[in-house]
Scaffold this motif. Sequence first.
Motif, PDB file in Angstrom:
ATOM      1  N   THR A  98      39.404  -4.901  11.653  1.00 22.76           N
ATOM      2  CA  THR A  98      38.279  -4.025  11.340  1.00 22.76           C
ATOM      3  C   THR A  98      38.706  -3.013  10.288  1.00 22.76           C
ATOM      4  O   THR A  98      39.862  -2.932   9.905  1.00 22.76           O
ATOM      5  CB  THR A  98      37.775  -3.313  12.613  1.00 22.76           C
ATOM      6  N   SER A 102      34.202  -2.983   6.879  1.00 27.03           N
ATOM      7  CA  SER A 102      33.640  -4.029   7.751  1.00 27.03           C
ATOM      8  C   SER A 102      32.754  -3.434   8.845  1.00 27.03           C
ATOM      9  O   SER A 102      31.802  -4.084   9.291  1.00 27.03           O
ATOM     10  CB  SER A 102      34.765  -4.858   8.377  1.00 27.03           C
ATOM     11  N   ILE A 103      33.053  -2.211   9.293  1.00 27.13           N
ATOM     12  CA  ILE A 103      32.180  -1.555  10.273  1.00 27.13           C
ATOM     13  C   ILE A 103      30.803  -1.311   9.663  1.00 27.13           C
ATOM     14  O   ILE A 103      29.758  -1.561  10.292  1.00 27.13           O
ATOM     15  CB  ILE A 103      32.797  -0.226  10.753  1.00 27.13           C
ATOM     16  N   ARG A 118      32.908  -3.846  17.822  1.00 26.87           N
ATOM     17  CA  ARG A 118      33.946  -4.509  17.028  1.00 26.87           C
ATOM     18  C   ARG A 118      35.208  -3.651  16.886  1.00 26.87           C
ATOM     19  O   ARG A 118      36.313  -4.131  17.191  1.00 26.87           O
ATOM     20  CB  ARG A 118      33.369  -4.888  15.667  1.00 26.87           C
ATOM     21  N   PRO A 119      35.126  -2.397  16.420  1.00 26.01           N
ATOM     22  CA  PRO A 119      36.353  -1.597  16.333  1.00 26.01           C
ATOM     23  C   PRO A 119      36.949  -1.266  17.698  1.00 26.01           C
ATOM     24  O   PRO A 119      38.173  -1.178  17.834  1.00 26.01           O
ATOM     25  CB  PRO A 119      35.905  -0.328  15.593  1.00 26.01           C
ATOM     26  N   SER A 122      38.865  -4.293  18.769  1.00 26.24           N
ATOM     27  CA  SER A 122      40.095  -4.374  17.987  1.00 26.24           C
ATOM     28  C   SER A 122      41.146  -3.406  18.518  1.00 26.24           C
ATOM     29  O   SER A 122      42.326  -3.755  18.670  1.00 26.24           O
ATOM     30  CB  SER A 122      39.780  -4.064  16.521  1.00 26.24           C
ATOM     31  N   ALA A 273      38.066  -9.051   7.235  1.00 25.95           N
ATOM     32  CA  ALA A 273      37.058  -8.599   8.195  1.00 25.95           C
ATOM     33  C   ALA A 273      35.675  -8.493   7.563  1.00 25.95           C
ATOM     34  O   ALA A 273      34.663  -8.848   8.171  1.00 25.95           O
ATOM     35  CB  ALA A 273      37.481  -7.253   8.790  1.00 25.95           C
TER      36      ALA A 273
END
Length: 402
Positions: A98, A102-103, A118-119, A122, A273
Amino acid sequence: MSELLARYAFAVWDILLDASPYVLLGFFVAGLLKAYLPEDLVARHLGKGRFLPVLKASLFGVPLPLCSCGVIPAAAGLRQQGASRGATTSFLISTPETGVDSIAVSYALLDPVMAVVRPVASFFTAIIAGVAVNSLPEEESPQAASSAAAATAATHQGCSCGPHAGTEHTHGIMPAPVVLPAAEHAASAGCGCGSCGHDSPAPRTMREKFVSGMRFGFGELVADIGKWLMVGILLAAVITTLIPDTFFASYLGDGLMSMLVMLVVGMPLYVCATASTPVAAAMAIKGLSPGAALVFLLAGPATNAATFTVVARLMGRKVAAVYLASIAVCSIALGLAVNWLYAYLGLSITSWVGAAQEESHGVIAIASAVVLLGLVAYRTLPGIFRRGHNAHGHSHGCSCGH
């Protein structure tokens, strides 16, 4: 045939309009991080200790815009500067999985829940892997440093994350001193200014730091991932155009099988990502479950042959096995948890992504798409755009700040 091509072109443009404002925002924030965070921030916090360095490495890696190939020399430099094996492993996982760019794209192309999950996923995966690695007995090899240097240098030539991928990613917030002889040699080999990174004085004023950060965000970072983002968008448009709407739901379901398939597909890929996001979004539209999409988004950027080889040579085969197993197990477990979360909240990622693509786009989206295309073309296309620029002594992909 012409109708199919028209649908494909429309899908490409539609995805580009959705993503461009957030991609540019991600580049801007990445530039700010590069400009104002101390270069030795990460290295200073990843030394001795079993848990705290792992926690810090996992946290530091989340916002950094480094791909699965660019993180290799950075992690090798951290290890040589005294970072523990667990902290180095955590950094190798959370960083490529991430980043601020990408976020932002996850929010644009997927949904707000996935942009948060997602983060967090990760970060969690990196902590589990780092703690597991620290529980292993030390197995230092007398040739560890030279092996790491050679492995790192090899990734500079074999990485497909973008032009000069191994070198461009090593500066910025990382301990740019990837002080590995072979890595330095590889970096300078593709640079036209001699000892890159040492001839130009570091920016000191706030304005100089800002300009330097923006050159990184909208220059080197675009050169690193821009082309591969476009490849991801083109592939996503293929999925959108050719695959039936219920394909993944019908053939893979929304359970463990679809996640295992995404794990097998994602692990060997060289994909960053940001570039993986439009592909995951396109599969979500066609019925892929949010958990399976998350597995692809976690496993794809964090694992590939080059990274596995370097981890094995840098920290040993047992660490490499734990690294790979942690990503696989955590991805599946988190995928199942995310499926439960969406069901509990009554959300559908397929409906959200589909509704977002049906929305009309305004002037900002169109302008952002044009700007992004222009930046990617300027930074990646040879010939016309770069011939004049190179004639004035500049070298793209060089860590000397242009």
